[in-house]
Design a protein around this motif. Structure first.
Motif, mmCIF file in Angstrom:
data_model
loop_
_atom_site.group_PDB
_atom_site.id
_atom_site.type_symbol
_atom_site.label_atom_id
_atom_site.label_comp_id
_atom_site.label_asym_id
_atom_site.label_seq_id
_atom_site.Cartn_x
_atom_site.Cartn_y
_atom_site.Cartn_z
ATOM 1 N N GLY A 1 0.819 -1.211 0.000
ATOM 2 C CA GLY A 1 0.000 0.000 0.000
ATOM 3 C C GLY A 1 0.847 1.253 0.000
ATOM 4 O O GLY A 1 2.048 1.213 0.258
ATOM 5 N N SER A 2 0.196 2.370 -0.273
ATOM 6 C CA SER A 2 0.916 3.639 -0.207
ATOM 7 C C SER A 2 0.793 4.211 1.204
ATOM 8 O O SER A 2 -0.052 3.784 1.994
ATOM 9 C CB SER A 2 0.377 4.622 -1.246
ATOM 10 N N CYS A 3 1.645 5.176 1.517
ATOM 11 C CA CYS A 3 1.631 5.759 2.863
ATOM 12 C C CYS A 3 2.209 7.165 2.827
ATOM 13 O O CYS A 3 2.790 7.591 1.827
ATOM 14 C CB CYS A 3 2.456 4.894 3.828
ATOM 15 N N GLY A 4 2.048 7.853 3.926
ATOM 16 C CA GLY A 4 2.750 9.104 4.169
ATOM 17 C C GLY A 4 3.888 8.801 5.125
ATOM 18 O O GLY A 4 3.736 7.957 6.014
ATOM 19 N N ALA A 5 5.035 9.470 4.949
ATOM 20 C CA ALA A 5 6.173 9.204 5.842
ATOM 21 C C ALA A 5 6.355 10.346 6.828
ATOM 22 O O ALA A 5 6.333 11.522 6.449
ATOM 23 C CB ALA A 5 7.444 9.005 5.036
ATOM 24 N N SER B 1 -8.949 8.196 8.986
ATOM 25 C CA SER B 1 -9.201 9.227 7.981
ATOM 26 C C SER B 1 -7.871 9.541 7.307
ATOM 27 O O SER B 1 -6.814 9.449 7.935
ATOM 28 C CB SER B 1 -9.745 10.503 8.645
ATOM 29 N N PHE B 2 -7.923 9.892 6.033
ATOM 30 C CA PHE B 2 -6.724 10.386 5.351
ATOM 31 C C PHE B 2 -6.401 11.782 5.893
ATOM 32 O O PHE B 2 -5.243 12.203 5.867
ATOM 33 C CB PHE B 2 -7.032 10.473 3.845
ATOM 34 N N TYR B 3 -7.426 12.448 6.401
ATOM 35 C CA TYR B 3 -7.290 13.851 6.787
ATOM 36 C C TYR B 3 -7.145 14.015 8.306
ATOM 37 O O TYR B 3 -6.024 14.082 8.822
ATOM 38 C CB TYR B 3 -8.484 14.644 6.228
ATOM 39 N N SER C 1 -7.386 12.316 11.211
ATOM 40 C CA SER C 1 -6.559 11.475 12.087
ATOM 41 C C SER C 1 -5.180 11.184 11.493
ATOM 42 O O SER C 1 -4.424 10.388 12.044
ATOM 43 C CB SER C 1 -7.291 10.193 12.488
ATOM 44 N N GLN C 2 -4.847 11.842 10.373
ATOM 45 C CA GLN C 2 -3.449 11.851 9.909
ATOM 46 C C GLN C 2 -2.858 13.262 10.090
ATOM 47 O O GLN C 2 -1.829 13.586 9.501
ATOM 48 C CB GLN C 2 -3.345 11.409 8.447
ATOM 49 N N GLY C 3 -3.539 14.082 10.877
ATOM 50 C CA GLY C 3 -2.990 15.398 11.230
ATOM 51 C C GLY C 3 -3.018 16.419 10.104
ATOM 52 O O GLY C 3 -2.317 17.440 10.170
ATOM 53 N N ARG C 4 -3.812 16.158 9.052
ATOM 54 C CA ARG C 4 -3.871 17.149 7.957
ATOM 55 C C ARG C 4 -4.829 18.273 8.361
ATOM 56 O O ARG C 4 -5.841 18.028 9.023
ATOM 57 C CB ARG C 4 -4.330 16.479 6.656
ATOM 58 N N GLN C 5 -4.492 19.471 7.928
ATOM 59 C CA GLN C 5 -5.311 20.633 8.271
ATOM 60 C C GLN C 5 -6.299 20.900 7.141
ATOM 61 O O GLN C 5 -5.907 21.177 6.009
ATOM 62 C CB GLN C 5 -4.426 21.864 8.513
ATOM 63 N N THR D 1 5.359 5.757 9.512
ATOM 64 C CA THR D 1 4.418 5.893 8.392
ATOM 65 C C THR D 1 2.976 6.042 8.867
ATOM 66 O O THR D 1 2.610 5.585 9.949
ATOM 67 C CB THR D 1 4.485 4.641 7.486
ATOM 68 N N LEU D 2 2.189 6.642 7.990
ATOM 69 C CA LEU D 2 0.753 6.793 8.228
ATOM 70 C C LEU D 2 0.010 6.282 7.009
ATOM 71 O O LEU D 2 0.319 6.684 5.881
ATOM 72 C CB LEU D 2 0.416 8.285 8.378
ATOM 73 N N GLU D 3 -0.941 5.419 7.220
ATOM 74 C CA GLU D 3 -1.855 4.996 6.152
ATOM 75 C C GLU D 3 -3.136 4.527 6.826
ATOM 76 O O GLU D 3 -3.434 4.988 7.916
ATOM 77 C CB GLU D 3 -1.199 3.977 5.196
ATOM 78 N N MET D 4 -3.889 3.594 6.183
ATOM 79 C CA MET D 4 -5.231 3.363 6.717
ATOM 80 C C MET D 4 -5.664 1.911 6.947
ATOM 81 O O MET D 4 -6.755 1.694 7.470
ATOM 82 C CB MET D 4 -6.256 4.069 5.814
ATOM 83 N N GLU D 5 -4.886 0.918 6.532
ATOM 84 C CA GLU D 5 -5.402 -0.458 6.623
ATOM 85 C C GLU D 5 -4.514 -1.455 7.362
ATOM 86 O O GLU D 5 -4.976 -2.513 7.800
ATOM 87 C CB GLU D 5 -5.656 -1.043 5.213
ATOM 88 N N PHE E 1 4.299 7.757 -0.672
ATOM 89 C CA PHE E 1 3.724 8.666 -1.675
ATOM 90 C C PHE E 1 3.805 10.125 -1.194
ATOM 91 O O PHE E 1 3.835 11.038 -2.008
ATOM 92 C CB PHE E 1 2.257 8.311 -1.947
ATOM 93 N N ALA E 2 3.750 10.320 0.132
ATOM 94 C CA ALA E 2 3.716 11.689 0.671
ATOM 95 C C ALA E 2 4.766 11.817 1.756
ATOM 96 O O ALA E 2 4.865 10.950 2.628
ATOM 97 C CB ALA E 2 2.335 11.979 1.253
ATOM 98 N N SER E 3 5.564 12.879 1.680
ATOM 99 C CA SER E 3 6.506 13.143 2.772
ATOM 100 C C SER E 3 5.886 14.197 3.666
ATOM 101 O O SER E 3 5.618 15.314 3.228
ATOM 102 C CB SER E 3 7.836 13.656 2.225
HETATM 103 N N1 URA Z 1 -1.953 7.177 2.120
HETATM 104 C C1 URA Z 1 -2.290 7.697 3.310
HETATM 105 O O1 URA Z 1 -3.166 7.178 4.002
HETATM 106 N N2 URA Z 1 -1.646 8.805 3.711
HETATM 107 C C2 URA Z 1 -0.725 9.424 2.970
HETATM 108 O O2 URA Z 1 -0.215 10.471 3.389
HETATM 109 C C3 URA Z 1 -0.377 8.872 1.728
HETATM 110 C C4 URA Z 1 -1.008 7.727 1.320
#
Ligand code: URA
Ligand code: R1P
Length: 337
Positions: A108-112, A192-194, A196-200, A223-227, A291-293
């Motif tokens: 899967g993809s993730c944010g680092a 949440s992608f938003y 609960s991943q600390g995005r504003q 890393t942060l992702e969702m599954e 995918f996202a730093s």
């Molecule tokens: N997937 C996520 O859940 N978060 C990211 O930042 C990138 C991919």
């Protein structure tokens, strides 16, 4: 789903198809790569053997299963969409279609959260869940002493499969590539992608300090992702349990004339009743593509995604092939895989 479903407790068609994935026993292998998007599933499927021709099933609910062989080893690739509920549908319904052990790798993809470039790969040893506390008063935060987000305890990947994934990715990385493969880290799976991943965003999420709080919760958090958490959690729960009130499982036999009917060797119980509580394991691990730093705010380009997915796909298929496990029997209408 046009067929009549039976059993409100675990809905299935008369020919044993599960409700959301649409699969029946014999159509899914017990070595599985799971991904979020159909395009990543198709990229991985390009590496399957040409013969026998892979089996494909797209369910009405958006799950895609491709079953074939990789260098002779039976494997399935299952695209599940996003979030823990979809991981839950996938693991529970596939478990009901399989006898014996399972090995599942999420690609899967993730944010680092660590300082690695986009396009890096992280192989987490464990995961925590981050959930929005819906009882927090988001419109009047001062009235509430509870935290806005909850961080769970850790759940570990299967150590052998984790090691195998790391080893196979190192071997699959293109020669001369300077891509980092980081291991031994902790992942956080958010609901949440938003928020609960600390995005504003424009919602009053009260998550300004969440990344800091997460990083403080574990020194290895990367890393942060969702599954991933839910995969590791269900695999760990499965363990070697015997649910109360369930019969001791008997070995399964397959009726060769009507290949989709699996029965207990000692009774006519349907497959679900004999599978539950069986003495089997679910091995789970993950490889996460950055995918996202979250440190530099860089986001990966489509060209980088294509390159990264192609070689990491090889890595996870190799890891599954090298995992010692008895194969479950597959009986596919379009050829025997
Ligand atoms: N997937 C996520 O859940 N978060 C990211 O930042 C990138 C991919
Ligand atoms: C969010 O963009 C999605 O990307 C990540 C997250 O876990 C979430 O599912 O994984 P996938 O690329 O596997 O979908």
């Amino acid at each position: 789903m046009k067929d009549t479903l039976t059993d409100a407790n675990f809905p299935r068609t008369a020919d044993h198809r599960v409700y959301h994935l649409g699969l029946r026993p014999g159509e899914v292998a017990n070595r599985i790569v799971t991904v979020g998007s159909p395009s990543r599933a198709e990229t991985i499927a390009k590496l399957l053997d040409d013969s026998p021709q892979p089996f494909r099933l797209s369910s009405e609910r958006g799950f895609l299963t491709i079953t074939g062989r990789y260098k002779g080893a039976p494997v399935s690739i299952v695209s599940i969409g996003m979030g823990s509920p979809n991981m839950d549908f996938f693991i529970r319904e596939v478990r009901e279609c399989i006898s014996g052990d399972m090995a599942v790798i999420r690609l899967g993809s993730c944010g680092a959260l660590i300082n690695v470039p986009v396009g890096s790969v992280v192989v987490p040893k464990a995961s925590v869940a981050v959930s929005r506390n819906v009882d927090f008063n988001f419109s009047d935060p001062d009235s509430c002493t509870d935290p806005a987000y909850r961080i769970s305890k850790l759940v570990a990947a299967d150590p052998d499969l984790h090691r195998e994934v790391h080893k196979a990715l190192e071997a699959a990385r293109p020669a001369g590539s300077d891509t980092s493969i980081v291991t031994g880290t902790v992942n956080a799976s958010a609901d949440s992608f938003y928020s609960s991943q600390g995005r504003q965003t424009s919602f009053p999420d009260h998550n300004e300090n969440l990344i800091e709080q997460l990083s403080a919760s574990s020194k290895d958090l990367a890393t942060l992702e969702m599954e991933t958490f839910h995969l590791f959690h269900l695999a760990a729960c499965w363990g070697r349990h015997t649910p109360a009130g369930k019969p001791t499982p008997a070995p399964l036999t397959t009726n060769p004339v009507s290949p989709t009917v699996h029965q207990s060797a000692s009774s006519n119980q349907p497959i679900s009743q004999v599978l539950a509580g069986s003495d089997t394991v679910i091995k789970a691990a993950a490889a996460q593509l950055v995918f996202a730093s979250r440190t530099s705010q860089a986001f990966i380009t489509p060209e980088q995604v294509a390159e990264l997915e192609a070689w990491s796909a090889k890595g996870v298929l190799e890891a599954l092939k090298n995992t010692p496990m008895e194969n479950n029997r597959l009986h596919l209408e379009e050829g025997s895989v």
